[in-house]
Design an enzyme around this catalytic site. Sequence first.
Site, PDB file in Angstrom:
ATOM      1  N   GLU A 398      71.071  53.894   4.689  1.00 51.99           N
ATOM      2  CA  GLU A 398      70.370  53.345   5.727  1.00 51.99           C
ATOM      3  C   GLU A 398      69.946  52.631   6.091  1.00 51.99           C
ATOM      4  O   GLU A 398      69.841  51.951   6.298  1.00 51.99           O
ATOM      5  CB  GLU A 398      68.775  54.343   5.436  1.00 51.99           C
ATOM      6  CG  GLU A 398      68.759  55.286   6.854  1.00 51.99           C
ATOM      7  CD  GLU A 398      67.163  55.911   6.968  1.00 51.99           C
ATOM      8  OE1 GLU A 398      67.630  57.359   7.201  1.00 51.99           O
ATOM      9  OE2 GLU A 398      66.503  55.082   6.642  1.00 51.99           O
ATOM     10  N   ALA A 400      70.830  52.488  10.050  1.00 51.47           N
ATOM     11  CA  ALA A 400      69.583  52.595  11.059  1.00 51.47           C
ATOM     12  C   ALA A 400      68.639  51.914  10.814  1.00 51.47           C
ATOM     13  O   ALA A 400      68.124  52.600  10.181  1.00 51.47           O
ATOM     14  CB  ALA A 400      69.790  53.909  11.946  1.00 51.47           C
ATOM     15  N   ALA A 606      62.773  45.570  13.168  1.00 51.29           N
ATOM     16  CA  ALA A 606      63.833  45.301  11.937  1.00 51.29           C
ATOM     17  C   ALA A 606      63.755  46.420  11.136  1.00 51.29           C
ATOM     18  O   ALA A 606      62.970  47.059  11.391  1.00 51.29           O
ATOM     19  CB  ALA A 606      62.948  43.708  11.044  1.00 51.29           C
ATOM     20  N   LYS A 607      64.649  46.440   9.863  1.00 49.56           N
ATOM     21  CA  LYS A 607      64.773  48.078   9.730  1.00 49.56           C
ATOM     22  C   LYS A 607      62.850  47.812   7.909  1.00 49.56           C
ATOM     23  O   LYS A 607      63.152  48.483   7.877  1.00 49.56           O
ATOM     24  CB  LYS A 607      65.909  48.101   8.405  1.00 49.56           C
ATOM     25  CG  LYS A 607      65.839  48.722   7.716  1.00 49.56           C
ATOM     26  CD  LYS A 607      65.901  50.506   8.618  1.00 49.56           C
ATOM     27  CE  LYS A 607      65.821  51.649   7.201  1.00 49.56           C
ATOM     28  NZ  LYS A 607      66.378  53.626   8.193  1.00 49.56           N
ATOM     29  N   SER A 608      63.463  46.185   7.386  1.00 56.64           N
ATOM     30  CA  SER A 608      62.978  46.241   6.246  1.00 56.64           C
ATOM     31  C   SER A 608      61.874  45.072   6.703  1.00 56.64           C
ATOM     32  O   SER A 608      61.994  43.643   6.588  1.00 56.64           O
ATOM     33  CB  SER A 608      63.582  46.087   5.271  1.00 56.64           C
ATOM     34  OG  SER A 608      63.059  45.713   3.891  1.00 56.64           O
TER      35      SER A 608
END
EC number: 2.6.1.16
Length: 612
Positions: A398, A400, A606-608
Site C-alpha cells: 500500500e 498511498a 508520512a505513511k509509516s
Amino acid sequence: MSGILGYMGKRNAIPILLEGLEQLSYRGYDSAGIAVFSEEKELQIRKAVGRINQLRNFLLHEPVKPGNSGIGHTRWATHGVPSITNCHPLTGCGEQFIVAHNGIIENFPQLRRTLLQEGHIFSTDTDTEVIPHLLEKYDTGDLEQTIREILPLLRGSFALAIMSKAQPQVIVGVSQDNPLVVGFGKSESFLTSDITALLPYTRETYPIKNGEIAILEPEKVTIKSTAGEVREPKRTIVEWNVQDVSLQEFEHYMLKEITEQTKSVEDTLAGRISEKGIVLPELDPLLLAGSLSKITRVHIIASGTSYHSGSIGKKVMDQLLNIPVETSYSSEFQYDHPPLDEQTLIIVLSQSGETADTLSALREAKRFQSPIIAITNTPGSTVSRKADSTVYTKAGPELAVATTKSYTCQITVLIMLAIWLAEKLGSRDLHPLPELMTELKRLPEYVDSTLIMTQDAIDQFAQVTYDQEHLFLIGRGLDYVLALEGALKLQEVAYIHADAYAAGELKHGTMALITPGVPVIALATQNQVMDKLISNIKEVKARDAFVVGITTIGDELLSEVVDQVLYIPNSHPFLMPILAAIPLQLLAYYSGTVRGHDVDRPRNLAKSLTVE
C-alpha cells in the site's frame, strides 16, 4: 517516515538509488540525497529539497560519476527545517564517514555539547550529525569496529546506513527499534527501510534485528551481533512482486488501492473459513500454551486508521464475547492504561508493523506478561517478531499515504478473530455466527458490487465539496466509528475540515456549527438505530444543511429526508463498516483530486510513523 537505501554490487548505483528512493517516497519526505563512491573511489554527494525529481534535475546539472556502492535517503524533518544543509547523507568535520539515518537520537543534545567542547564543528540542526562526529572521534581504522565503539553511546530508535572513505566497498547497516532490511541479489546486495524498494531487484530479504549489524561487501553480506559474533540470517521470500507496486493504468496509487479491495479482502479470507468455523493456525501456539483459557478481558491498541478499525473490532467483540473489550491509542497506552496481567489479551494493529507508538505500547504490555496478538500487513516486521502470534492481512503493498485497503482488511481480520475467540472462549450466544459466516464468505462479492455502484456517484458529490471548507459526518453505533475514519480520510487528502459526530450528540453543542448549505454525510447502515438517525437528519435539515445519505439497497426511509442518497449492498451489520468505507474513501480521493492536491503524498504526512 524517512527512508534509507543502500546498494553494493557491480551495477551503477545511481539509477538504483534514485528508483529506490522514488519507491520509498510514499513514506513521506521533504528532501532527498545520495552518496556514491565512483570507480576511482571518489566520494560524491548530491542533495535536493523537495521531490525526487528535484534531485534528478540537480544531477543533470551536477552529474555523478558511475560507482557501484552508495547510500540514499529521503528525509522527513524531525530536527531542523527541510534544507540542503540538513538533508542526508551527512558527514562530520571532514568526509571520513557518511551516514543516512532514520529515527531519533534522543541524547543528541548531550553528545553534541561534548563534541563541541572537544572542537568538533557542526553545520546542521539535526540529531543525526552527532553520529559521523562520533565515528571520527572513536575511529579505529576499521569501519565495523568503529561502529561497535559508538553504538553504546546512542540512545533512541534508529536505523543507520554508514560508509567510510577508508573502506568505500563496505556499507554497514544498523537497526535499533527502527526498520532496516537487507536484500540479497545475484552478486549484489541492498539495504532499505521498506521491502517495496527491493522488488525490482530481489524478493529475498532479511530484517536486521536489534543487537545486529549487517556488513555489505562485494559478493557477500555478513550479519553479526554487535559483539562480533557471526549469525546465519534466516532469509524470507517476499510474496509481493513488481506489478503490485506499479501504477499500471491508474493515475494515483490511492485509487488503485481502493479498487484492489475486492482482491485484498478475498486474499485475507482465503483458507481461513471452513465448514467448522474460522481457521487461524497462526494462533495455535496461544492455544497450546493455555494462554487463552485464562483470558478475562481484551485490549485493542492502535494508531490512526488502525485505531478506527480496532474500534470496529471492539464493537463486534462486544456483541460476540462475554468479556470486556477496550481500545486505546498506542501513544496514550504506554503512559495511561488499566491494570494488565496474564489474563488480558492484547491485540495490536499496525499496517507497516513498524509504528513506533504501537511498538512502545507492545513493549509495555509485555512487561506484564499479557499474551499479544499482532495484526499487520508486513511479514518480518518488528511488530510481528515481538508479538506472541501474528495474523497477517493480505492487502499487498500500500503506497498511498492514506490507508484504504489495509483498513478494510484489518476489519475483516478482526471480525474473523472475534468469531474465532467466541468459538474458543465460549460466547453468550453463538446463534448469530452461522449467518455472519455465510455473509463473510460473500464479502468480496459485496465489496465488488459496492465499488461498481458508488464510484461515479461519489465523483459527482465530490464536485459539491469543491468550494467547501467544512463537512460533517454523522452516524450511530458502528456507523459513528466509520464516520471518524471517513473524516480522517477527508482531512488527509482533501484538506477539508471534516468532523465526525455521534448523531445523537448533535444537539449537545455541535448543532451550533450547522449552517445553511454545509455538507453533512449521514451514514445509515445499521437498521436498529435507523429511526433515531432519521430524527437527527431532520434536525440538521431544519438548519438547511445539504445532507447526503449512505444506506443499503431496499431502504426507502432515508431518501425521503436527505438531499441525495447513495445505495450500497445490504449485508450483515458487522460487515457494513467495510462496505460503507468504500464510498468514503472514494469521496476523499475525488475531493482531493478536484482540488488539485497530491492525494498519494499529502502535505506534512508520512505513511509509516517510525518515530514517536
